[in-house]
Design a protein around this motif. Sequence first.
Motif, PDB file in Angstrom:
ATOM      1  N   ASN A  38      22.240   7.643  10.157  1.00  0.00           N
ATOM      2  CA  ASN A  38      23.413   7.113  10.846  1.00  0.00           C
ATOM      3  C   ASN A  38      24.488   6.940   9.782  1.00  0.00           C
ATOM      4  OD1 ASN A  38      25.346   5.416  12.095  1.00  0.00           O
ATOM      5  ND2 ASN A  38      23.793   4.621  13.481  1.00  0.00           N
ATOM      6  N   PRO A  39      25.682   7.498   9.984  1.00  0.00           N
ATOM      7  CA  PRO A  39      26.687   7.492   8.913  1.00  0.00           C
ATOM      8  C   PRO A  39      27.045   6.114   8.374  1.00  0.00           C
ATOM      9  CG  PRO A  39      27.320   9.014  10.640  1.00  0.00           C
ATOM     10  CD  PRO A  39      26.135   8.252  11.173  1.00  0.00           C
ATOM     11  N   ASP A  40      26.887   5.045   9.185  1.00  0.00           N
ATOM     12  CA  ASP A  40      27.267   3.730   8.677  1.00  0.00           C
ATOM     13  C   ASP A  40      26.106   2.968   8.064  1.00  0.00           C
ATOM     14  OD1 ASP A  40      25.965   3.099  10.998  1.00  0.00           O
ATOM     15  OD2 ASP A  40      27.667   2.115  11.974  1.00  0.00           O
ATOM     16  N   THR A  41      24.993   3.661   7.754  1.00  0.00           N
ATOM     17  CA  THR A  41      23.860   2.993   7.106  1.00  0.00           C
ATOM     18  C   THR A  41      23.619   3.502   5.689  1.00  0.00           C
ATOM     19  OG1 THR A  41      22.257   4.595   8.016  1.00  0.00           O
ATOM     20  CG2 THR A  41      22.678   2.586   9.305  1.00  0.00           C
ATOM     21  N   VAL A  42      24.464   4.402   5.192  1.00  0.00           N
ATOM     22  CA  VAL A  42      24.258   4.929   3.842  1.00  0.00           C
ATOM     23  C   VAL A  42      25.551   4.819   3.044  1.00  0.00           C
ATOM     24  CG1 VAL A  42      22.485   6.539   4.605  1.00  0.00           C
ATOM     25  CG2 VAL A  42      24.852   7.323   4.481  1.00  0.00           C
ATOM     26  N   ASP A  43      25.396   4.728   1.727  1.00  0.00           N
ATOM     27  CA  ASP A  43      26.523   4.825   0.812  1.00  0.00           C
ATOM     28  C   ASP A  43      26.119   5.754  -0.325  1.00  0.00           C
ATOM     29  OD1 ASP A  43      24.862   3.319  -0.853  1.00  0.00           O
ATOM     30  OD2 ASP A  43      25.963   1.450  -0.533  1.00  0.00           O
TER      31      ASP A  43
END
Length: 406
Positions: A104-109
């Motif tokens: 999910n794009p908002d769970t990784v940095d």
Amino acid sequence: MFEVYIHVPFCMRRCGYCDFNTYTAIDMGAGASRSNYANMVIREMAIVREWQERHGIAEPTAGTVFFGGGTPTILKAADLVNMLDAVRKTWGIADNAEITTEANPDTVDADYVRELADGGFNRISFGMQSAVPHVLKTLDRTHTPDNVAAGIAAANKAGMRSSVDLIYGAPGESLDDWRTSVNTAIDLGVNHISAYALTVAPNTTMGRRIAAGTLPTPDDDDEATKYEIADSLLSAAGLEWYEISNWARSGYESRHNLGYWRNVDWAGLGPGAHSHYNAAPPAHVPVPPDGRCLIGGGNTEATSGLRSWDIAHPHLWGTAINEGRIPWAGSESITAEENLEETIMLGLRIREGLEITQFGGAITETTWRELEHDGLVTIEHHRAVPTLRGRLLNDTIITKLLETLG
């Protein structure tokens, strides 16, 4: 070829259209919690490997490993790496293996992605779904297009391949909205894009809203038009279809997913995960409650392998593992007839097509030529390949061929 699939059933929130086996609770009991999940999957690997050995199944080293969900990246990166290391210790991993996680794009940095890359991952698939804010809101997605771009930039910097998934047909999505999403995905510079028609399940929030009339029902003609738009835009950008819902530049196809469509062996781990063994001895009885004595019996019906599926609920799945049982809810033999039907259904989804000579006289040359005359397939080097029209009417082709066999 042998593949490993690991299902991570946890999500921060459940999207309104999602009908997958996912849960938002942090701890489901019996050891099936986010913090302990990697340990439970590693224990399942040992149980599955022991079952394989007990039944004479000797697999080669894994050619692909795929973490799906749910949201695998809701777990710590170290947990994903630990599970990957356990696959290597349990079955071995080929030197050139494809190692993928969904994200999910908002769970990784950038730091998370780097840790995955350092731990052996070389591919990441981002759930983009749409680039249009009101469509993302309808789908209950929490990320933004900027999150996707940042994730892909981080993957590029870490030397990982990237893919994005899109969904078309959401209520209220216009044709221009869809063009925006496809063009935005192309502009991200990825070499693989998947595009799936929205499937509305009645037991989901979206399904209930559609049934109540507060959201419009997706339209088949609208979805067909959007598929044609995607195929045109993606092909023009140099991404060619290789499976009905997947486009890639040459050499960037998902090897793991191609394995499914080619009907290879795979071990599925985690609640609800499915496994498939072509070379397995025939299974003549359903899996009993203790998960033992799965193979054998007096039935002599010709079979072409075995499929099984893990217990869906994480608590019950964890209970089985804690008791040393293979955590299957059931299993079934694949008869020769079923294998033939699956060969047709899977072969007609991929660009390499279906080898028509393997059916002998069971499917006549006339049948194939009729499908070709109707513009549904082309016959290339004794292989039937679906046309664009055939991809849109894939079920029609399959039904005709199965009726011929029947």
